[in-house]
Design a protein around this motif. Structure first.
Motif, PDB file in Angstrom:
ATOM      1  N   ASN A 160       0.862  -1.175   0.000  1.00  0.00           N
ATOM      2  CA  ASN A 160       0.000   0.000   0.000  1.00  0.00           C
ATOM      3  C   ASN A 160       0.903   1.230   0.000  1.00  0.00           C
ATOM      4  OD1 ASN A 160      -2.501  -1.444   0.176  1.00  0.00           O
ATOM      5  ND2 ASN A 160      -1.980  -1.904   2.296  1.00  0.00           N
ATOM      6  N   LEU A 161       0.996   1.879  -1.137  1.00  0.00           N
ATOM      7  CA  LEU A 161       1.962   2.948  -1.363  1.00  0.00           C
ATOM      8  C   LEU A 161       1.370   4.336  -1.139  1.00  0.00           C
ATOM      9  CD1 LEU A 161       3.414   1.470  -4.675  1.00  0.00           C
ATOM     10  CD2 LEU A 161       4.434   1.299  -2.391  1.00  0.00           C
ATOM     11  N   LEU A 162       2.256   5.338  -1.116  1.00  0.00           N
ATOM     12  CA  LEU A 162       1.830   6.729  -1.013  1.00  0.00           C
ATOM     13  C   LEU A 162       1.744   7.310  -2.418  1.00  0.00           C
ATOM     14  CD1 LEU A 162       1.236   9.289   0.682  1.00  0.00           C
ATOM     15  CD2 LEU A 162       3.708   9.720   0.726  1.00  0.00           C
ATOM     16  N   THR A 172       9.651  15.152  -3.944  1.00  0.00           N
ATOM     17  CA  THR A 172       9.357  13.738  -3.718  1.00  0.00           C
ATOM     18  C   THR A 172       9.255  13.464  -2.220  1.00  0.00           C
ATOM     19  OG1 THR A 172      10.545  13.120  -5.719  1.00  0.00           O
ATOM     20  CG2 THR A 172      10.101  11.371  -4.118  1.00  0.00           C
ATOM     21  N   PRO A 173       8.115  13.023  -1.755  1.00  0.00           N
ATOM     22  CA  PRO A 173       7.961  12.775  -0.315  1.00  0.00           C
ATOM     23  C   PRO A 173       8.728  11.539   0.123  1.00  0.00           C
ATOM     24  CG  PRO A 173       5.993  12.083  -1.498  1.00  0.00           C
ATOM     25  CD  PRO A 173       6.874  12.752  -2.504  1.00  0.00           C
ATOM     26  N   THR A 174       9.080  11.505   1.378  1.00  0.00           N
ATOM     27  CA  THR A 174       9.790  10.357   1.943  1.00  0.00           C
ATOM     28  C   THR A 174       9.057   9.744   3.125  1.00  0.00           C
ATOM     29  OG1 THR A 174      11.083  11.788   3.403  1.00  0.00           O
ATOM     30  CG2 THR A 174      12.030  11.293   1.232  1.00  0.00           C
ATOM     31  N   SER A 175       7.956  10.368   3.531  1.00  0.00           N
ATOM     32  CA  SER A 175       7.280   9.954   4.753  1.00  0.00           C
ATOM     33  C   SER A 175       5.762   9.968   4.580  1.00  0.00           C
ATOM     34  CB  SER A 175       7.665  10.880   5.910  1.00  0.00           C
ATOM     35  OG  SER A 175       6.858  10.657   7.052  1.00  0.00           O
ATOM     36  N   TRP A 176       5.100   9.157   5.411  1.00  0.00           N
ATOM     37  CA  TRP A 176       3.643   9.168   5.478  1.00  0.00           C
ATOM     38  C   TRP A 176       3.123  10.406   6.209  1.00  0.00           C
ATOM     39  CZ3 TRP A 176       0.732   6.195   2.591  1.00  0.00           C
ATOM     40  CH2 TRP A 176       1.182   4.940   2.187  1.00  0.00           C
ATOM     41  N   ASP A 177       4.027  11.287   6.627  1.00  0.00           N
ATOM     42  CA  ASP A 177       3.564  12.461   7.373  1.00  0.00           C
ATOM     43  C   ASP A 177       2.617  13.333   6.544  1.00  0.00           C
ATOM     44  OD1 ASP A 177       5.406  13.600   5.642  1.00  0.00           O
ATOM     45  OD2 ASP A 177       6.693  14.431   7.210  1.00  0.00           O
ATOM     46  N   ALA A 202      -1.809   3.506  10.360  1.00  0.00           N
ATOM     47  CA  ALA A 202      -1.493   4.484  11.404  1.00  0.00           C
ATOM     48  C   ALA A 202      -0.479   3.915  12.380  1.00  0.00           C
ATOM     49  CB  ALA A 202      -2.776   4.888  12.137  1.00  0.00           C
ATOM     50  N   ALA A 203      -0.604   2.628  12.675  1.00  0.00           N
ATOM     51  CA  ALA A 203       0.337   1.987  13.599  1.00  0.00           C
ATOM     52  C   ALA A 203       1.745   1.946  13.025  1.00  0.00           C
ATOM     53  CB  ALA A 203      -0.143   0.576  13.939  1.00  0.00           C
ATOM     54  N   VAL A 204       1.862   1.709  11.721  1.00  0.00           N
ATOM     55  CA  VAL A 204       3.182   1.724  11.068  1.00  0.00           C
ATOM     56  C   VAL A 204       3.824   3.100  11.233  1.00  0.00           C
ATOM     57  CG1 VAL A 204       4.371   1.645   8.838  1.00  0.00           C
ATOM     58  CG2 VAL A 204       2.697  -0.121   9.417  1.00  0.00           C
ATOM     59  N   TYR A 205       3.042   4.146  11.066  1.00  0.00           N
ATOM     60  CA  TYR A 205       3.544   5.511  11.216  1.00  0.00           C
ATOM     61  C   TYR A 205       3.976   5.761  12.658  1.00  0.00           C
ATOM     62  CZ  TYR A 205       3.744  10.613  10.831  1.00  0.00           C
ATOM     63  OH  TYR A 205       4.160  11.932  10.842  1.00  0.00           O
ATOM     64  N   SER A 259      -8.411  14.601  -5.208  1.00  0.00           N
ATOM     65  CA  SER A 259      -7.449  14.053  -4.245  1.00  0.00           C
ATOM     66  C   SER A 259      -6.046  14.457  -4.669  1.00  0.00           C
ATOM     67  CB  SER A 259      -7.538  12.528  -4.184  1.00  0.00           C
ATOM     68  OG  SER A 259      -8.764  12.106  -3.635  1.00  0.00           O
ATOM     69  N   ALA A 260      -5.198  14.714  -3.692  1.00  0.00           N
ATOM     70  CA  ALA A 260      -3.821  15.110  -3.979  1.00  0.00           C
ATOM     71  C   ALA A 260      -2.804  14.172  -3.352  1.00  0.00           C
ATOM     72  CB  ALA A 260      -3.557  16.532  -3.487  1.00  0.00           C
ATOM     73  N   VAL A 261      -3.214  13.448  -2.297  1.00  0.00           N
ATOM     74  CA  VAL A 261      -2.280  12.576  -1.608  1.00  0.00           C
ATOM     75  C   VAL A 261      -3.058  11.499  -0.857  1.00  0.00           C
ATOM     76  CG1 VAL A 261      -2.200  14.057   0.443  1.00  0.00           C
ATOM     77  CG2 VAL A 261      -0.273  12.531  -0.069  1.00  0.00           C
ATOM     78  N   GLY A 262      -2.503  10.298  -0.825  1.00  0.00           N
ATOM     79  CA  GLY A 262      -3.178   9.231  -0.093  1.00  0.00           C
ATOM     80  C   GLY A 262      -2.581   7.867  -0.378  1.00  0.00           C
TER      81      GLY A 262
END
Length: 391
Positions: A160-162, A172-177, A202-205, A259-262
Motif C-alpha cells: 500500500n503505497l503513497l 518527492t515525499p519520503t514519509s507518510w507524514d 497508522a500503527a506503522v507511522y 485528491s492530492a495525496v493518499g
C-alpha cells in the motif's frame, strides 16, 4: 485494464457483524489448529472443484476471451471448476462457514479467522510441486501459517503505497507524514483506504514517530497502542476528502484533482501513468502495509484432490504470471517473471523491498508479535473503531 482489487475490503459495520460474532468466540486464539489434518498423499481427482476468490483470480474466458487459466486446468486434471467471487474479507469468512467451497483465496485479514474457526485445513506443501519456487519471504508467515504449519500457498503480493499529485506535492515525499501530521496542508484532498485494516497504517507511522509506544507489529496492538492509532486516524479524518475501496474511484479522484495525496496500489499508479496523469508513488521510509493472499483448502472439502491440484496449478510460473498480472500485483515466484514484462515495476523478488511491507494479518487477542503479558485488540474491536473513526 487490469482487474484489480476493485471493491475489495470495505468492511464497515454492516458487513462486519459475522466477523464480530466469529471473533467473539475465537479472539483469544493464537490461530487455532485449523480443521482436519494435512493430507499425507493424494488420490484420484474427484472431477470438480468449487473455488471462492477475489474478482480476477479465477478467470475462464467468460469475462475476456483472452484471459483464461481455468480451461487449461480443467483439460489437464478433469476437475471442472465452479467459482464465486466475493467483495470483502468478511463476506469470504461467512461464505466459508457454509461448507460449499473446496478452495478459498483469502487475504491476511481473513486467514487467521478461517484457521481459528476450523474452516480451513493444514496444507502439505510437499504435495504441491510449484510451492518450492515461491519466494521464501512469502512462506511460513504469520498470515499463512501457525507454529510452522502451513495453511496455504501464497498467490501474489503488493504494498500500500503513497500516491501524490506531483503538481501539488512538488518535492518527492519520503514519509507518510503527508497524510498524518502534515495532512492539514492538503485538507480535503487526502484519501485513505476504506477498511478497518487501515488502522495498521497508522500503527506503522507511530512505530517510527512515537517509539515510546513500543509497537513492534502493526497488527499486534495493546489497548494503549490501539488507542493511539485510533486517535491519529480521528485527527486525520478532518482532512479526508473521501475514503476509497473502489480503485476506479481513486483513479478518477486523482485525475480530477479532488485528491492530492493518499494510500494506493502500484497498479493504480500504472493506470494513471498510462493516462498521463501528474502523479507518482513512493514507498515511504516508515515502511507500509500490504497484502499477500493465500490459497487455502476447506477443512471439509468435498474435492480435496482437485483442490490440491488447483493450488499447484495457480502457483505454477506461467499461470501465476497470468493471474497476478491481470489482477495487478507482484507474482509469487521469480520463474513467473519469465512470463511477465512488468516485474520490475512491482519490485517482484526484491527481498529488501518486501521486507518493508507489513502484510495484512488478522488482529487477534493473542498478540502476533509474541507478547504474552498483554492482550491485544482483536479484529472485532478494529471494526467497531473504524466505524467510530469514520463517523
Amino acid at each position: 485494464m487490469f482487474m484489480t482489487r476493485g471493491t475489495r475490503i470495505s468492511a464497515v459495520a454492516a458487513t462486519a457483524i459475522g466477523s464480530i460474532a466469529l471473533l467473539a468466540g475465537c479472539g483469544t486464539s493464537s490461530g487455532g489448529s485449523g480443521g482436519g489434518e494435512e493430507a499425507a498423499e493424494l488420490g484420484d481427482y474427484e472431477g470438480s472443484v468449487s473455488i471462492l476468490a477475489w474478482p480476477g483470480y479465477v478467470e475462464d474466458g467468460s469475462n475476456d476471451p483472452g484471459v483464461d487459466w481455468v480451461s487449461g486446468f480443467e483439460e489437464k486434471t478433469g476437475c471442472e471448476v465452479t467459482s464465486k467471487s466475493y467483495g470483502t474479507s468478511d463476506e469470504a469468512v461467512n461464505l466459508m462457514k457454509t461448507g460449499d467451497y473446496d478452495v478459498v483465496a483469502a487475504s491476511g485479514d481473513a486467514t487467521l479467522r478461517l484457521i481459528a474457526a476450523g474452516n480451513v485445513a493444514p496444507v502439505n506443501t510437499d504435495l504441491i510441486p510449484s510451492y518450492a519456487g515461491i519466494f521464501d519471504f512469502l512462506k511460513e508467515k504469520d498470515w499463512n501459517s501457525v507454529d510452522g504449519q502451513s495453511y496455504g500457498v501464497p498467490h501474489g503480493y503488493g504494498a500500500n503505497l503513497l500516491l501524490y499529485n506531483t503538481e501539488v506535492v512538488t518535492e518527492t515525499p519520503t514519509s507518510w507524514d503527508l497524510v498524518f501530521d502534515k495532512a492539514s496542508e492538503y485538507s480535503g484532498k487526502v484519501t485513505a483506504y476504506d477498511s478497518p485494516i487501515y488502522i495498521a497504517d497508522a500503527a506503522v507511522y507511530l512505530m517510527a514517530h512515537q517509539p515510546d509506544l513500543g509497537i513492534e507489529n502493526p497488527y499486534a496492538l495493546d489497548e494503549e497502542q490501539f488507542q493511539a492509532a485510533v486517535d491519529l486516524l480521528k485527527e486525520q479524518r478532518a482532512h479526508i476528502g473521501e475514503y476509497w475501496s473502489d480503485y476506479l474511484k481513486e483513479i478518477q479522484s486523482f485525475e480530477t484533482g479532488d485528491s492530492a495525496v493518499g494510500t494506493t496500489w502500484q497498479v493504480i499508479q500504472n493506470v494513471l501513468e498510462s493516462e498521463d496523469a501528474t502523479t507518482d508513488v513512493v514507498l515511504p521510509e516508515e515502511g507500509a502495509t500490504g497484502w499477500s493472499d493465500t490459497w487455502m483448502i476447506a477443512s471439509q472439502a468435498k474435492s480435496p484432490n482437485c483442490a490440491y491440484a488447483w493450488l499447484d496449478w495457480i502457483a505454477s510460473p506461467e499461470v501465476n504470471a497470468q493471474a497476478t498480472a491481470y489482477f495487478g500485483e507482484a507474482p509469487s515466484s521469480q520463474e513467473a517473471c519469465d512470463y511477465r514484462d512488468d516485474c520490475e515495476a512491482y519490485h517482484a523478488g526484491d527481498a529488501e523491498y518486501a521486507s518493508q511491507i507489513w502484510y495484512w494479518t488478522t488482529p487477534i487477542a493473542d498478540c502476533v508479535d509474541g507478547r504474552t503479558d498483554v492482550e491485544c485488540v482483536d479484529y472485532a474491536q478494529w471494526t467497531a473503531a473504524w466505524s467510530e473513526i469514520k463517523g
